[in-house]
Write a protein that holds these residues in place. Structure first.
Motif, mmCIF file in Angstrom:
data_model
loop_
_atom_site.group_PDB
_atom_site.id
_atom_site.type_symbol
_atom_site.label_atom_id
_atom_site.label_comp_id
_atom_site.label_asym_id
_atom_site.label_seq_id
_atom_site.Cartn_x
_atom_site.Cartn_y
_atom_site.Cartn_z
ATOM 1 N N MET A 1 0.955 -1.295 0.100
ATOM 2 C CA MET A 1 0.002 0.051 0.058
ATOM 3 C C MET A 1 0.558 1.056 0.095
ATOM 4 O O MET A 1 2.153 1.257 0.284
ATOM 5 C CB MET A 1 -0.809 0.074 1.249
ATOM 6 N N LYS A 2 0.363 2.337 -0.315
ATOM 7 C CA LYS A 2 0.939 3.794 -0.148
ATOM 8 C C LYS A 2 0.257 4.686 0.055
ATOM 9 O O LYS A 2 -1.099 4.462 0.152
ATOM 10 C CB LYS A 2 1.673 3.936 -1.532
ATOM 11 N N ILE A 3 0.492 5.828 0.188
ATOM 12 C CA ILE A 3 -0.425 6.968 0.521
ATOM 13 C C ILE A 3 -1.098 7.341 -0.778
ATOM 14 O O ILE A 3 -0.285 7.251 -1.924
ATOM 15 C CB ILE A 3 0.288 8.129 1.099
ATOM 16 N N ASN A 364 9.357 4.631 7.713
ATOM 17 C CA ASN A 364 8.952 4.512 6.306
ATOM 18 C C ASN A 364 9.089 3.014 6.152
ATOM 19 O O ASN A 364 9.989 2.243 6.588
ATOM 20 C CB ASN A 364 10.250 5.171 5.408
ATOM 21 N N HIS A 365 8.293 2.360 5.124
ATOM 22 C CA HIS A 365 8.802 1.080 4.910
ATOM 23 C C HIS A 365 9.574 0.531 3.960
ATOM 24 O O HIS A 365 10.000 1.498 3.018
ATOM 25 C CB HIS A 365 7.308 0.542 4.585
ATOM 26 N N HIS A 366 10.267 -0.531 3.990
ATOM 27 C CA HIS A 366 11.109 -0.980 2.941
ATOM 28 C C HIS A 366 10.675 -2.195 2.140
ATOM 29 O O HIS A 366 11.308 -2.224 0.678
ATOM 30 C CB HIS A 366 12.447 -1.226 3.720
ATOM 31 N N GLU A 374 9.579 3.627 -6.559
ATOM 32 C CA GLU A 374 9.150 4.897 -6.096
ATOM 33 C C GLU A 374 8.480 4.374 -4.663
ATOM 34 O O GLU A 374 8.493 5.080 -3.741
ATOM 35 C CB GLU A 374 8.005 5.279 -6.884
ATOM 36 N N ASP A 375 7.525 3.197 -4.627
ATOM 37 C CA ASP A 375 6.903 2.811 -3.419
ATOM 38 C C ASP A 375 7.511 1.563 -3.118
ATOM 39 O O ASP A 375 7.422 0.748 -3.356
ATOM 40 C CB ASP A 375 5.428 2.671 -3.744
ATOM 41 N N PRO A 376 8.305 1.765 -1.923
ATOM 42 C CA PRO A 376 8.358 2.766 -1.114
ATOM 43 C C PRO A 376 9.926 3.418 -1.048
ATOM 44 O O PRO A 376 10.091 4.240 -0.095
ATOM 45 C CB PRO A 376 8.368 2.017 0.456
ATOM 46 N N ILE A 377 10.804 3.094 -2.147
ATOM 47 C CA ILE A 377 12.247 3.411 -1.571
ATOM 48 C C ILE A 377 12.578 4.934 -1.712
ATOM 49 O O ILE A 377 13.365 5.507 -1.374
ATOM 50 C CB ILE A 377 13.066 2.521 -2.760
ATOM 51 N N ALA A 411 6.802 -5.291 5.297
ATOM 52 C CA ALA A 411 5.540 -5.955 5.021
ATOM 53 C C ALA A 411 4.393 -4.760 5.448
ATOM 54 O O ALA A 411 3.227 -4.926 5.567
ATOM 55 C CB ALA A 411 4.911 -7.176 6.038
ATOM 56 N N GLU A 412 4.375 -3.467 4.749
ATOM 57 C CA GLU A 412 3.604 -2.465 4.804
ATOM 58 C C GLU A 412 2.573 -2.753 3.590
ATOM 59 O O GLU A 412 1.344 -2.795 3.947
ATOM 60 C CB GLU A 412 4.105 -1.205 4.506
ATOM 61 N N GLU A 413 3.233 -3.288 2.478
ATOM 62 C CA GLU A 413 2.395 -3.447 1.422
ATOM 63 C C GLU A 413 1.116 -4.444 1.449
ATOM 64 O O GLU A 413 0.163 -4.232 1.205
ATOM 65 C CB GLU A 413 2.952 -3.929 0.093
ATOM 66 N N PRO A 414 1.364 -5.636 1.960
ATOM 67 C CA PRO A 414 0.274 -6.300 2.435
ATOM 68 C C PRO A 414 -0.935 -6.008 3.262
ATOM 69 O O PRO A 414 -1.774 -6.487 3.587
ATOM 70 C CB PRO A 414 0.767 -7.876 2.895
ATOM 71 N N SER A 440 6.744 8.690 6.485
ATOM 72 C CA SER A 440 6.784 9.056 5.072
ATOM 73 C C SER A 440 6.635 7.586 4.347
ATOM 74 O O SER A 440 6.843 6.630 4.765
ATOM 75 C CB SER A 440 7.938 9.835 4.638
ATOM 76 N N ASP A 441 6.393 7.783 3.099
ATOM 77 C CA ASP A 441 6.141 6.683 2.215
ATOM 78 C C ASP A 441 6.909 7.016 0.735
ATOM 79 O O ASP A 441 7.748 7.900 0.808
ATOM 80 C CB ASP A 441 4.773 6.015 2.086
ATOM 81 N N SER A 442 6.316 7.036 -0.202
ATOM 82 C CA SER A 442 6.495 7.100 -1.516
ATOM 83 C C SER A 442 6.815 8.915 -1.495
ATOM 84 O O SER A 442 6.303 9.652 -0.865
ATOM 85 C CB SER A 442 5.631 7.021 -2.836
HETATM 86 ZN ZN LIG Z 1 4.338 2.305 0.239
#
Ligand SMILES: [Zn+2]
Length: 768
Positions: A1-3, A364-366, A374-377, A411-414, A440-442
């Motif tokens: 996921m992302k913002i 921030n997630h990795h 971009e998401d999330p680096i 594991a932010e994305e799931p 923060s995120d992307s």
């Molecule tokens: Zn993200």
């Protein structure tokens, strides 16, 4: 996921002709002390902050991104673990006391995926396959990491249940509740059908949830070029936008019930944690779901018969959009490995000196869906440069008062899992020690976006005055203010933007790792990031990689540097303050606007239902019904009763009074020379724990994991915040009695918050 990128504003502005006022780059002697600082400590803080902001290097940001996005690094992949270890090594190298915390979480990966269009003839049994979806994103010769096929996760939606269904297809637009009202009007039911929904207008997990509630048995979600493809701009690799075979991966778990590991709600997913059985997990979808590209969606949409929907339902594929059902059938099959996977959160600390038991947390997630440049680096690299900046300052002799904790979540994305499990494991300590969490995120090129706790609205505004926009050389605050003036639609709005000393920040719903901190543990939180100037169409695809980012986004990493400067300044200002820089008048005023919105919402419902009932009686719907394109008339409903909002009005009045009392106490205290020397430890602890006063142990109706009474993600929006959610969602669902009960509950929370702030104000006055 992302913002879902919601900066303060997203429209671009033309800056030609505006006189460019320089940001405060040197400390003038007559400068007002920083909020939360005495004159003396303010001066030293400003000097350290300038040194801090000078450290981040765009070359480093670029090099970190190249390394961290070189291979797919989703949860459970070898590279996910290697990246965590690499970040941990960097943190250590920078001088942070670093370790990795690991959990075992449910992360399904696909075994079988199939979508086909079947012509089953008049008998309905002799089926011929007319089209088979490719479900494949092709690699591109110019994009070197797009060919890492064996390491890429296929396109899928995590936490879809297994399923094998064959049924007619119905198009449901965005698949949100109001779309089903429109379907009803058109006389089309999704009962027993597979629905096809386009991405947009809600978090993706809402679409299969609402479809299942209406009786659908399967759900496809596709990216229409109207939102995400050639209608927006030239497609990748020629341009930044989604190519025809690109598809959006992502979780579809019902996270508005609870995020984190689906098997361990409310507790950490440690080795021996008690786990739910798969069949008892409430957040897994009720029907099978799969995301598809617009190339795969086109033949399916072309097979639809039935009415042509209103203009707002039509996308940009070259066909006549119809609602359905289709005469042909769609076959959807998905099957997953339902394995536990280890996840790795990196935690790096800089111990505080005098107030080390107060923690300022930044993260921030990795993990990514694929390469995730971009998401999330793009956000994660700023975190790394911030950690390095603090390391440099430590070498120069600076030491923070409070403990600073830098986190890189897995594991932010799931489903915000790494941060949620960590908060669930350390909840008790966090409630005692945490001052604030900044996420923060992307990150991309453009304007500073900020959302969060309104007690931190002043802090983030103050910080934005001290960071320079790399393109205009204005402060990022000034640029945002001017952009808001340009974007305002009324004279009142423009007037407010010009005269209010702080720009308003949005409320936090969901979509990144602040969720558990704010909504579960009651820790004041902010989410920050830059964006709004470049679009793109690589979100959660194999094309979100270093090649794309360095051709179409913040290609020279100057906004990566701005994010590192913004994040580190906010962290440092919190870590070194004499009196923690929470501010309550903005908060009280914002809550007042929320209460006004609730009243307006009820009034609009009353008027809307009253008007519709009248039209039913007048025969409007029969009169305009076109027999060749028939519609179904709505049924009469009872008009909503008047509700008593007085408890909320009274509570907000108290809140406003207490916020003013604190402001006054602060002004008196800060006028005295010894402000910085005051023994403020207990006062600061009270300030840090203020946000917890806004939570209730019982949580929100039907979703006890969410404990915050001011902010929550909407049950039918997912990303978007619902403020005063217990009342607002009851009104939206037309549960009038429940709304009135919730008014009393929320008013009580605000009353005790007002008493709390008054007590803190008294404590502040007593310091002198
Ligand atoms: Zn993200």
């Amino acid at each position: 996921m992302k913002i879902t990128y919601r900066p303060w504003i997203v429209s671009g502005i033309l800056l030609a002709g505006i006189s460019l006022a320089p940001i405060r780059s040197h400390v003038a002697a007559d400068d007002k002390p920083l909020y939360g600082y005495s004159a003396e400590s303010s001066q030293s803080e400003r000097q350290w902050e300038e040194k801090l902001r000078a450290v981040p290097s765009t070359d480093n940001l670029r090099a970190y991104m190249e390394h961290l996005s070189a291979k797919p690094h989703h949860v459970g992949s070898p590279r996910d673990k290697e990246n965590a270890e690499w970040i941990a090594e960097k943190f250590k190298e920078f001088g942070l006391d670093t370790h990795i915390e690991s959990y075992d979480v449910l992360f399904p990966t696909p075994k079988e995926r199939q979508v086909e269009l079947l012509d089953c003839g008049a008998s309905g049994t002799n089926c011929q396959t007319k089209f088979t979806a490719k479900l494949e994103e092709p690699s591109l010769p110019e994009d070197p990491t797009s060919n890492q096929k064996s390491e890429q996760l296929p396109t899928f939606n995590a936490y879809s249940r297994d399923g094998d269904v064959t049924a007619p297809l119905v198009y449901v637009n965005y698949g949100i509740p109001e779309d089903y009202e429109q379907l009803e009007k058109l006389g089309v039911s999704v009962k027993g059908a597979i629905v096809i929904s386009r991405y947009g207008h809600s978090w993706r997990g809402i679409k299969p949830k609402v479809a299942a509630e209406h009786g659908a048995i399967g759900c496809l979600i596709y990216s229409d070029p109207h939102e995400d493809g050639y209608f927006r701009g030239e497609t990748f690799p020629g341009g930044a936008y989604r190519p025809k075979d690109g598809a959006q991966r992502g979780s579809v778990a019902d996270d508005p019930i609870y995020p984190g590991d689906p098997l361990t709600p409310g507790v950490a997913a440690t080795k021996n944690a008690k786990r739910l059985e798969l069949k008892d997990v409430p957040v897994i979808t009720k029907i099978p779901v799969l995301p598809i590209s617009y190339a795969d969606a086109q033949p399916l949409l072309a097979s639809l018969a039935g009415p042509v929907p209103p203009a707002g339902w039509r996308g940009n594929l070259p066909l006549t959009y119809r609602v359905g059902p289709s005469t042909m059938k769609v076959h959807l099959k998905v099957k997953f490995n339902w394995d536990l996977k280890p996840i790795y959160d990196v935690i790096g600390k800089i111990p505080g000196t005098t107030d080390g038991d107060q923690w300022v947390i930044r993260g921030n997630h990795h993990d990514a869906w694929v390469n995730g440049a971009e998401d999330p680096i793009s956000g994660q690299v700023a975190i790394l440069e911030e950690a390095r900046s603090f390391g440099e300052l430590l070498k120069q002799g600076w030491k923070p008062k409070r403990t600073i904790i830098y986190c890189a979540w897995d594991a932010e994305e799931p489903g915000l899992i790494g941060s949620t499990e960590w908060v669930e494991e350390h909840g008790e300590e966090l409630r005692l020690h945490a001052v604030a969490y900044i996420n923060s995120d992307s990150n991309a090129r453009g304007y500073l976006g900020a959302e969060g706790s309104h007690t931190l609205e002043k802090l983030v505004n103050d910080v934005a005055h001290d960071v320079q926009d790399p393109e205009t050389k204005l402060s990022v605050w000034k640029r945002e203010q001017l952009a808001e003036i340009e974007a305002a639609s009324t004279a009142e709005e423009r007037q407010e933007v010009r005269s209010r000393s702080d720009l308003r920040i949005g409320a936090l719903g969901s979509g990144s790792d602040y969720g558990a901190f704010l909504q579960h543990a009651g820790i004041a939180s902010l989410n920050i990031g830059y964006g709004g100037e470049d679009g793109g169409g690589i979100y959660h695809s194999i094309y979100d990689d270093f090649y794309w980012y360095t051709h179409f986004s913040d290609v020279d990493f100057v906004y990566g540097r701005a994010l590192a400067q913004t994040g580190s300044t906010a962290v440092m200002r919190l870590a070194d303050a004499d009196i923690l820089p929470f501010e309550f008048t903005n908060f009280a005023e914002t809550v007042q606007t929320y209460v006004k919105e609730l009243k307006k919402l009820l009034k609009e419902k009353q008027e809307e239902i009253g008007e519709r009932n009248r039209e039913i009686e007048e025969g409007v719907f029969e009169a305009v019904n076109d027999p060749r394109h028939p519609t179904v008339a709505p049924k009469a409903e009872s008009v909503p009763p008047f509700l008593n909002f007085a408890p909320l009005d009274n509570a907000v009045a108290e809140l406003t009074k207490s916020a003013e009392a604190y402001k006054k106490a602060y002004e008196v205290a800060s006028a005295k020379a010894d402000f910085g020397k005051a023994s403020a430890a207990t006062l600061n602890l009270l300030l840090a724990q203020n946000e917890q006063q806004l939570t209730r142990e019982e949580g929100l109706p039907g979703r006890p994991w969410f404990k915050h009474e001011i902010y929550a993600p909407g049950q039918y929006t997912g990303y978007e915040a619902k403020t005063l959610p217990a009342v607002r969602e009851a009104l939206e669902l037309k549960h009038w009695k429940q709304a009135e009960d919730a008014v009393v509950v929320v008013a009580k929370v605000l009353q005790s918050e007002a008493e709390y702030i008054s007590a803190v104000a008294a404590k502040l006055s007593a310091l002198h």
